[in-house]
Write a protein that holds these residues in place. Structure first.
Motif, PDB file in Angstrom:
ATOM      1  N   ASP A  65       0.830  -1.221   0.000  1.00 49.09           N
ATOM      2  CA  ASP A  65       0.000   0.000   0.000  1.00 49.09           C
ATOM      3  C   ASP A  65       0.858   1.263   0.000  1.00 49.09           C
ATOM      4  OD1 ASP A  65      -2.183  -1.584   0.008  1.00 49.09           O
ATOM      5  OD2 ASP A  65      -2.756  -1.239   2.092  1.00 49.09           O
ATOM      6  N   LYS A  66       1.942   1.228   0.770  1.00 53.72           N
ATOM      7  CA  LYS A  66       2.818   2.389   0.857  1.00 53.72           C
ATOM      8  C   LYS A  66       3.473   2.659  -0.498  1.00 53.72           C
ATOM      9  CE  LYS A  66       5.859   4.251   4.327  1.00 53.72           C
ATOM     10  NZ  LYS A  66       5.136   4.488   5.574  1.00 53.72           N
ATOM     11  N   ARG A  68       2.315   1.736  -3.441  1.00 54.02           N
ATOM     12  CA  ARG A  68       1.303   2.203  -4.391  1.00 54.02           C
ATOM     13  C   ARG A  68       1.116   3.710  -4.243  1.00 54.02           C
ATOM     14  NH1 ARG A  68      -4.792   0.215  -3.770  1.00 54.02           N
ATOM     15  NH2 ARG A  68      -4.382   1.082  -1.724  1.00 54.02           N
ATOM     16  N   GLN A  69       1.053   4.173  -2.990  1.00 55.14           N
ATOM     17  CA  GLN A  69       0.901   5.603  -2.726  1.00 55.14           C
ATOM     18  C   GLN A  69       2.052   6.382  -3.348  1.00 55.14           C
ATOM     19  OE1 GLN A  69       0.726   6.423   1.464  1.00 55.14           O
ATOM     20  NE2 GLN A  69       0.764   8.635   1.197  1.00 55.14           N
ATOM     21  N   ASN A  72       1.984   6.338  -7.206  1.00 58.74           N
ATOM     22  CA  ASN A  72       0.937   7.229  -7.724  1.00 58.74           C
ATOM     23  C   ASN A  72       1.371   8.683  -7.656  1.00 58.74           C
ATOM     24  OD1 ASN A  72      -0.758   5.138  -8.252  1.00 58.74           O
ATOM     25  ND2 ASN A  72      -2.042   5.415  -6.456  1.00 58.74           N
ATOM     26  N   LEU A  73       1.962   9.078  -6.533  1.00 56.48           N
ATOM     27  CA  LEU A  73       2.420  10.468  -6.391  1.00 56.48           C
ATOM     28  C   LEU A  73       3.522  10.769  -7.394  1.00 56.48           C
ATOM     29  CD1 LEU A  73       2.368  10.876  -2.518  1.00 56.48           C
ATOM     30  CD2 LEU A  73       0.949  12.085  -4.161  1.00 56.48           C
ATOM     31  N   MET A  76       1.955  11.323 -10.782  1.00 54.95           N
ATOM     32  CA  MET A  76       1.259  12.603 -10.933  1.00 54.95           C
ATOM     33  C   MET A  76       2.241  13.762 -10.984  1.00 54.95           C
ATOM     34  SD  MET A  76      -2.272  12.399  -8.798  1.00 54.95           S
ATOM     35  CE  MET A  76      -1.648  11.692  -7.284  1.00 54.95           C
ATOM     36  N   LYS A  77       3.282  13.715 -10.142  1.00 57.61           N
ATOM     37  CA  LYS A  77       4.217  14.835 -10.106  1.00 57.61           C
ATOM     38  C   LYS A  77       5.121  14.865 -11.327  1.00 57.61           C
ATOM     39  CE  LYS A  77       4.013  15.682  -5.241  1.00 57.61           C
ATOM     40  NZ  LYS A  77       4.366  15.172  -3.926  1.00 57.61           N
ATOM     41  N   GLU A  79       4.529  13.194 -14.173  1.00 58.61           N
ATOM     42  CA  GLU A  79       3.739  12.985 -15.386  1.00 58.61           C
ATOM     43  C   GLU A  79       4.324  11.919 -16.302  1.00 58.61           C
ATOM     44  OE1 GLU A  79       2.665  16.656 -17.221  1.00 58.61           O
ATOM     45  OE2 GLU A  79       1.521  17.316 -15.487  1.00 58.61           O
TER      46      GLU A  79
ATOM     47  N   LEU B 132      -4.059  16.612 -12.504  1.00 57.29           N
ATOM     48  CA  LEU B 132      -4.617  15.350 -12.033  1.00 57.29           C
ATOM     49  C   LEU B 132      -4.357  15.308 -10.530  1.00 57.29           C
ATOM     50  CD1 LEU B 132      -5.849  12.602 -12.841  1.00 57.29           C
ATOM     51  CD2 LEU B 132      -3.531  11.749 -13.003  1.00 57.29           C
ATOM     52  N   ARG B 156      -3.080  16.025  -3.467  1.00 57.09           N
ATOM     53  CA  ARG B 156      -2.601  14.726  -3.954  1.00 57.09           C
ATOM     54  C   ARG B 156      -2.174  13.844  -2.803  1.00 57.09           C
ATOM     55  NH1 ARG B 156       1.069  16.845  -9.049  1.00 57.09           N
ATOM     56  NH2 ARG B 156      -0.607  16.773 -10.592  1.00 57.09           N
ATOM     57  N   GLN B 160      -3.890  10.307  -1.707  1.00 56.44           N
ATOM     58  CA  GLN B 160      -3.112   9.066  -1.685  1.00 56.44           C
ATOM     59  C   GLN B 160      -3.056   8.460  -0.303  1.00 56.44           C
ATOM     60  OE1 GLN B 160      -1.901   7.063  -4.062  1.00 56.44           O
ATOM     61  NE2 GLN B 160      -3.065   8.415  -5.390  1.00 56.44           N
ATOM     62  N   SER B 164      -4.295   4.756   0.684  1.00 52.26           N
ATOM     63  CA  SER B 164      -3.432   3.850   1.419  1.00 52.26           C
ATOM     64  C   SER B 164      -4.123   3.340   2.687  1.00 52.26           C
ATOM     65  CB  SER B 164      -2.143   4.593   1.724  1.00 52.26           C
ATOM     66  OG  SER B 164      -1.415   3.957   2.665  1.00 52.26           O
TER      67      SER B 164
END
Lengths: 204, 316
Positions: A65-66, A68-69, A72-73, A76-77, A79, B132, B156, B160, B164
């Motif tokens: 989970d950590k 994945r977070q 994802n960030l 997004m940052k 791109e 996004l 963001r 997130q 989580s």
């Protein structure tokens, strides 16, 4: 009994010719007692980067989970999707953050980078990286996996041969380990295709 | 001493106003326009009520739904004249000709880029005003970009950490609330200026499907079918009021957003240099898909909508 061996489980990753493979067993145990045989330990970070987290089952889920977070960030940052090399360092630094109270997992990473080159890596529970050119192993069956991989792996295996090699390596290693086994999953990652296969294994 | 109530963000003036917040709002009314349009598509259910949350405990939900089916409510009012009806039908036929095929549901965000210069390096990323925020949320920004970047980054991280913790995408309103709580804090606790940013948040979650929110520097937020922030927003709002329908589709909304921007922007030409565009839709599996348009896609759309002005050779 070490906390690393409480739940059991193993992972292995291998390099092929323009492809990589990563595989794990499916056992979740409480010491010698098997609790479940659907405990997958390999996850996708991106479409072409996968990682396995054998070790303490609760930490497997927490770290998944950590990560994945953080992935994802990153996406997004920046791109763009994270490269396997960068992802390896991300996992490593995530683990080293808990240097003195670590997550009890030993990750293996397999992916194909933007230049379509295969990449694998493994690390210990505090994130010491090992960039191998052939194969990496981890988990309670790691010694047996080393032995099997040493004898079966050869350079420049095509995707299908790599699948056979990693499957034989994993199945025969976990058969010699009471804490791993009970089914297996193999991912083969090619530059334009990812295949997931479930393997039948000895259920004893 | 006449400016006694100006310098402190957190002190009311004798008329009961917070000047710094109003100044922030004023600065936003000079920023580039951002338009948001929610297209519920032909099956306009989102406004009626939230979709039934699937619940294993519910007894015979299908039977209950069938028995409570309402009689068809389609009879037109007798007051409606035949001429008006005909006109309406003609407009509908024209729409169907222009936007053939089934109407997709979704949300459109379109933004005007104010700072343009020949010497300015193009953004390395896809956009500077549309972001996004999470897999299910996009946002449009009007105001100070520096403040916006910090708030977007905050949003963001919030989204997130929710993912989580709960292994679920953050519900849209909850995310908007989180950002607005932070903004509100700066109108109450001393020593700092408020964030000079208004946002449009376009999102989708399983609880309330598509949602569009606007927020301002005071920390207020509100849900909309179509709205606009930034320069000329009253002009844009009235244009939206005129042309918005409850059964508007996504493609038509894109056209409407571009039309609104073409009327509110003071520049004569409309192209990808001065525009940003994004949509939020759902795929076949019901997962939200955010799309920020590439410059080439924007130009193609402008061409299709007939809003692309040919570069004039004679213009200075």
């Amino acid at each position: 009994m070490s906390i690393m061996e409480l739940n059991g489980g193993s992972c292995v990753a291998m390099v092929g010719k323009g492809c990589v493979a990563i595989a794990c067993d499916l056992r979740l145990g409480n010491q010698a007692l098997t609790i479940a045989c659907n405990h997958e330990k390999v996850f996708a970070a991106t479409e072409r980067t996968y990682y396995g987290l054998p070790g303490l089952a609760s930490d497997t889920i927490t770290v998944r989970d950590k990560l994945r977070q953080r992935v994802n960030l990153y996406a997004m940052k920046e791109e763009r999707t994270i490269e396997p090399e960068t992802f390896a360092h991300l996992v490593s630094s995530t683990l080293y953050e808990r240097r003195f109270g670590p997550y009890f997992i030993e990750p293996v990473i397999a992916g194909i980078n933007v230049k379509d080159e295969p990449f694998i890596a493994a690390m210990d529970l505090i994130g010491c990286l090992n960039f191998a050119k052939d194969f990496v192993v981890s988990g309670t069956a790691s010694e047996k996996l080393f032995g099997m991989a040493e004898s079966l792996w050869e350079p420049d295996l095509e995707a299908e041969d790599l699948f056979e090699t990693i499957s034989q390596t994993l199945l025969n290693a976990v058969d010699r380990d009471a804490y791993s086994g009970w089914g297996a999953v193999v991912w083969v990652i090619e530059k334009d295709k990812v295949t997931k296969r479930w393997l039948k294994a000895r259920m004893d | 001493m006449s400016r006694r109530y100006d310098s402190r963000t957190t002190i009311f003036s004798p008329e009961g106003r917070l000047y710094q917040v109003e100044y922030a709002l004023e600065s936003i009314s000079h920023a580039g326009t951002v338009v948001g349009i929610l297209a519920p598509g032909p099956s306009a259910t989102p406004f009626v009520s939230a979709p039934e949350v699937s619940d294993a405990m519910a007894v015979d939900s299908e039977g209950a739904a069938a028995s409570s089916s309402t009689p068809a409510a389609g009879s037109s009012t007798p007051a409606q004249s035949a001429a008006a009806k005909k006109k309406e039908e003609e407009a509908k036929a024209e729409r169907e000709k222009k936007y053939p095929g089934p109407q997709r549901a979704g949300i459109v965000l379109a933004a005007e880029k104010k700072v343009t210069s020949k010497l300015l390096e193009k953004e390395k990323g896809s956009s500077e005003k549309l972001f996004l925020v999470n897999g299910n949320v996009i946002s449009g920004v009007a105001g100070y970009n520096a403040d916006a970047n910090s708030l977007v980054s905050y949003a963001r991280n919030a989204a997130q950490s929710h993912l989580s913790t709960y292994n679920e995408d953050m519900p849209v309103e909850q995310l908007v609330q989180k950002v607005c709580d932070l903004k509100q804090g700066y109108t109450q606790f001393g020593g700092l200026r408020p964030f000079g940013v208004s946002f449009l948040f376009a999102g989708h979650d399983p609880h309330h499907a598509f949602q569009l929110y606007a927020s301002d520097p005071s920390g207020n937020y509100s849900g909309w079918k179509a709205t606009c922030i930034g320069a000329n927003n009253s002009t844009a709002q009235s244009l939206l009021r005129q042309d918005y329908r409850d059964d508007i589709g996504l493609d038509e909304s894109l056209g409407l957003a571009l039309k609104v921007l073409s009327k509110t922007m003071d520049s004569t030409t409309l192209d990808s240099e001065k525009l940003e565009l994004s949509t939020l839709t759902i795929d076949e599996a019901g997962r939200p898909v955010a799309h920020i348009f590439k410059p080439a896609e924007i130009d193609a759309l402008l061409e299709k909508e007939g809003l692309k002005k040919a570069p004039e050779e004679t213009s200075a």
